[in-house]
Write a protein that holds these residues in place. Structure first.
Motif, PDB file in Angstrom:
ATOM      1  N   VAL A 100      40.004 -37.590  74.695  1.00 36.95           N
ATOM      2  CA  VAL A 100      40.486 -37.197  76.022  1.00 36.95           C
ATOM      3  C   VAL A 100      41.640 -38.123  76.378  1.00 36.95           C
ATOM      4  CG1 VAL A 100      39.921 -36.958  78.464  1.00 36.95           C
ATOM      5  CG2 VAL A 100      38.220 -36.345  76.722  1.00 36.95           C
ATOM      6  N   ASP A 101      42.860 -37.574  76.433  1.00 38.86           N
ATOM      7  CA  ASP A 101      44.007 -38.393  76.805  1.00 38.86           C
ATOM      8  C   ASP A 101      44.252 -38.292  78.302  1.00 38.86           C
ATOM      9  OD1 ASP A 101      45.249 -35.932  77.242  1.00 38.86           O
ATOM     10  OD2 ASP A 101      46.441 -36.010  75.399  1.00 38.86           O
ATOM     11  N   MET A 126      26.204 -40.060  77.588  1.00 39.60           N
ATOM     12  CA  MET A 126      27.073 -38.989  78.081  1.00 39.60           C
ATOM     13  C   MET A 126      27.758 -39.450  79.355  1.00 39.60           C
ATOM     14  SD  MET A 126      24.394 -36.324  79.817  1.00 39.60           S
ATOM     15  CE  MET A 126      23.145 -36.574  78.564  1.00 39.60           C
ATOM     16  N   PHE A 127      28.920 -38.838  79.589  1.00 38.74           N
ATOM     17  CA  PHE A 127      29.734 -39.170  80.759  1.00 38.74           C
ATOM     18  C   PHE A 127      29.968 -37.883  81.533  1.00 38.74           C
ATOM     19  CE2 PHE A 127      30.481 -42.158  77.412  1.00 38.74           C
ATOM     20  CZ  PHE A 127      30.399 -43.383  78.051  1.00 38.74           C
ATOM     21  N   ASN A 128      29.422 -37.832  82.734  1.00 39.52           N
ATOM     22  CA  ASN A 128      29.558 -36.671  83.601  1.00 39.52           C
ATOM     23  C   ASN A 128      30.580 -36.975  84.688  1.00 39.52           C
ATOM     24  OD1 ASN A 128      27.264 -34.940  82.577  1.00 39.52           O
ATOM     25  ND2 ASN A 128      26.136 -36.770  83.126  1.00 39.52           N
ATOM     26  N   VAL A 132      31.135 -30.049  87.051  1.00 35.51           N
ATOM     27  CA  VAL A 132      30.973 -31.175  86.140  1.00 35.51           C
ATOM     28  C   VAL A 132      31.749 -30.922  84.860  1.00 35.51           C
ATOM     29  CG1 VAL A 132      28.845 -30.210  85.165  1.00 35.51           C
ATOM     30  CG2 VAL A 132      29.291 -32.660  84.943  1.00 35.51           C
ATOM     31  N   ALA A 133      32.338 -31.980  84.349  1.00 32.77           N
ATOM     32  CA  ALA A 133      32.876 -32.009  82.988  1.00 32.77           C
ATOM     33  C   ALA A 133      32.129 -33.121  82.265  1.00 32.77           C
ATOM     34  CB  ALA A 133      34.371 -32.264  82.985  1.00 32.77           C
ATOM     35  N   GLN A 134      31.384 -32.747  81.239  1.00 32.27           N
ATOM     36  CA  GLN A 134      30.523 -33.705  80.544  1.00 32.27           C
ATOM     37  C   GLN A 134      31.077 -33.971  79.145  1.00 32.27           C
ATOM     38  OE1 GLN A 134      26.555 -32.837  78.428  1.00 32.27           O
ATOM     39  NE2 GLN A 134      25.915 -33.418  80.506  1.00 32.27           N
ATOM     40  N   PHE A 135      30.995 -35.246  78.738  1.00 29.23           N
ATOM     41  CA  PHE A 135      31.487 -35.640  77.421  1.00 29.23           C
ATOM     42  C   PHE A 135      30.445 -36.508  76.730  1.00 29.23           C
ATOM     43  CE2 PHE A 135      35.043 -34.924  80.223  1.00 29.23           C
ATOM     44  CZ  PHE A 135      35.823 -34.049  79.483  1.00 29.23           C
ATOM     45  N   ARG A 136      30.132 -36.137  75.483  1.00 27.00           N
ATOM     46  CA  ARG A 136      29.209 -36.914  74.655  1.00 27.00           C
ATOM     47  C   ARG A 136      29.975 -37.339  73.408  1.00 27.00           C
ATOM     48  NH1 ARG A 136      23.295 -34.564  75.470  1.00 27.00           N
ATOM     49  NH2 ARG A 136      23.609 -33.325  77.346  1.00 27.00           N
ATOM     50  N   VAL A 137      30.156 -38.623  73.241  1.00 30.89           N
ATOM     51  CA  VAL A 137      30.859 -39.137  72.070  1.00 30.89           C
ATOM     52  C   VAL A 137      29.908 -39.102  70.876  1.00 30.89           C
ATOM     53  CG1 VAL A 137      31.985 -41.152  71.069  1.00 30.89           C
ATOM     54  CG2 VAL A 137      32.396 -40.548  73.465  1.00 30.89           C
ATOM     55  N   ILE A 159      35.574 -42.995  77.680  1.00 28.14           N
ATOM     56  CA  ILE A 159      35.344 -42.278  76.426  1.00 28.14           C
ATOM     57  C   ILE A 159      35.828 -43.103  75.243  1.00 28.14           C
ATOM     58  CG2 ILE A 159      35.958 -40.192  75.135  1.00 28.14           C
ATOM     59  CD1 ILE A 159      35.956 -38.745  77.869  1.00 28.14           C
ATOM     60  N   ALA A 160      36.941 -43.797  75.420  1.00 34.69           N
ATOM     61  CA  ALA A 160      37.426 -44.673  74.354  1.00 34.69           C
ATOM     62  C   ALA A 160      36.458 -45.824  74.103  1.00 34.69           C
ATOM     63  CB  ALA A 160      38.807 -45.221  74.714  1.00 34.69           C
ATOM     64  N   ALA A 161      35.870 -46.379  75.164  1.00 35.10           N
ATOM     65  CA  ALA A 161      34.909 -47.470  75.006  1.00 35.10           C
ATOM     66  C   ALA A 161      33.655 -46.998  74.285  1.00 35.10           C
ATOM     67  CB  ALA A 161      34.548 -48.052  76.371  1.00 35.10           C
TER      68      ALA A 161
END
Length: 459
Positions: A328-329, A246-248, A349-354, A233-235
């Motif tokens: 997200v730490d 997105m990152f699932n 699933v936990a999905q993150f979209r920067v 997520i940092a990248a």
């Protein structure tokens, strides 16, 4: 529970007479297919499904619904998590036959009727090396995703889908057909960019298109640890704005390209797109490939429409929660892993979209999507087999989301399910809610368009 439907009512008889060949009732052989939406939790039986061909016919159906009191559902792609594309005992206005598409290559604009899907629009625009950003799923209708905001593969470079919306044709509750843009009915134009289907039926959209011929993109599957979640997520946050995705973090399904020993175990499935040159794109992907030895690496140069393959047939039975976070730490990443390990769902699933980039450069009050300053859009979900288990997994996703949250209310309206009025309110922070209610009062004071994430008219 099945609602008693008077199939012989004067309103329905009138529609049958006026829309000969465009009406599907319970006696039609295509009725069950036509009433089925994506959510496996929804099984509603409308009195009638009408498939108009233009705005005038849409206006006629809207008028009959208003006069008869029948509940009106408006269906595009049918992806609403709450099943808003179908009514129990009411009318369904199914836009799938409204599929006209015109593109002006020189002016960089495209006009599309609301029955098109994201995949269809993307393929048609892609024939000219042009694109508008529409999420990440081919079968989503362009209407629903646009009206809610539109977060996808081009967001950090070009903004949300609504940021490329130039004009719209809107049928309002009183049967008017309005041409809406920044100069004409600007209050309505502001509201439909994020406020959902509360204000009328949008029958045609005019979008800005961008030159996007080849991209570097695809799927990257990695083994996952808390440290990998934080680093990925940092990248993405530090990546060039040409990169979106997105990152699932999820339990791996039994896909043939995933090693069998990882089936059912947590992995990270990243779907990435670099909207730029191949050489720069490969450099932008390097930080993600370096996180761990990939289990599967399908990232490559491709045309943009290749990111929208046909969706396999599926009707997920799922519970989900959407929220916004500013990062997200390591503690949050450990929580994610613990939650996934502990769940008894068939898939979690936990999905993150920067976000950031072009999304953040639009002022928060410029559109009804008012989450411009948030860095990450998140979604947690559980897929399961038996609908009777819904309360168990509703509680699971609610608790999971609360633990991930930084305490600030927020929701992406396109990902909100049947979660109650308070969650709709979370989608519209600050003064956005009150402003939307005033627009609703002006264009739909009787709340005819209520089968949606509903914004009640101001009193």
């Amino acid at each position: 529970m099945t609602t008693s439907i008077d199939h012989a009512s004067p309103a329905l008889a009138q529609l049958r007479a006026e829309f000969d060949g465009q009406v599907i009732g319970a006696d039609h052989p295509d009725y069950d297919e036509a009433r089925t939406v994506i959510s496996g939790l929804v099984d509603r039986r409308p009195a009638m499904i009408v498939r108009p061909r233009d705005a005038a016919q849409v206006a006629r159906v809207v008028a009959v619904a208003a006069e008869s009191g029948l509940e009106l559902a408006v269906r595009g792609g049918g992806h609403s998590a709450a099943g808003h594309g179908v009514s129990e005992g009411g009318l369904v206005l199914d836009l799938r036959d409204m599929r006209a598409f015109d593109i002006d290559v020189e002016q960089r604009t495209a006009s599309a009727q609301a029955g098109l899907t994201a995949g269809e629009y993307t393929a048609l625009a892609g024939e000219h090396g042009l694109a508008t950003g529409f999420g990440d799923t081919a079968s989503v209708g362009i209407g629903g995703i646009t009206l809610g905001g539109g977060v996808g593969f081009l967001s950090r470079r070009f903004g949300l889908t609504i940021d490329d919306l130039l004009a719209a044709e809107v049928v309002t509750a009183d049967g008017q057909i309005l041409e809406v843009d920044a100069a004409h009915h600007p209050d309505l134009f502001w509201a439909i960019r994020g406020g959902g289907g509360n204000f009328g039926v949008v029958t045609r959209f005019t979008f800005r298109v961008h030159e996007v011929s080849d991209v570097v993109g695809g799927m990257l599957i990695l083994p996952v640890t808390p440290e990998i979640i934080v680093s990925a997520i940092a990248a993405a946050d530090a990546a060039p704005e040409q990169l979106s995705g997105m990152f699932n973090v999820m339990t791996a399904p039994p896909m043939p390209f995933v090693p069998e020993e990882y089936h059912g175990k947590p992995v990270m499935m990243a779907l990435l797109c670099y909207a730029g040159g191949a050489e720069e794109g490969e450099r932008a992907m390097a930080p993600f490939r370096e996180l761990a030895t990939p289990l599967a690496d399908m990232i490559k140069p491709m045309t943009y429409p290749e990111l929208f393959p046909p969706d396999p047939p599926h009707r997920p039975v799922a519970a989900g929660r959407t929220l916004f976070v500013d990062g997200v730490d390591l503690d949050a990443a450990k929580l994610i892993m613990d939650r996934l390990h502990a769940s008894t769902a068939a898939m979690t699933v936990a999905q993150f979209r920067v976000l950031g980039g072009a999304v953040a450069r639009v002022p928060s009050d410029a559109t009804a999507f008012a989450h411009r300053d948030r860095r990450v859009m998140a979604m947690v979900a559980a897929m399961f087999q038996d609908p009777v288990e819904l309360p168990v997994y509703e509680a699971w996703v609610s608790e999971f989301a609360a633990e991930l949250s930084d305490g600030s209310p927020g929701a992406y309206v396109n990902f909100v399910g049947d979660e109650g009025a308070a969650r709709v309110r979370d989608a519209y922070p600050g003064t956005t809610w009150d402003r939307l209610r005033e627009v609703k009062k002006r264009y739909d004071p009787g709340n005819l368009f209520r089968l949606n994430q509903n914004i009640p008219p101001a009193e």
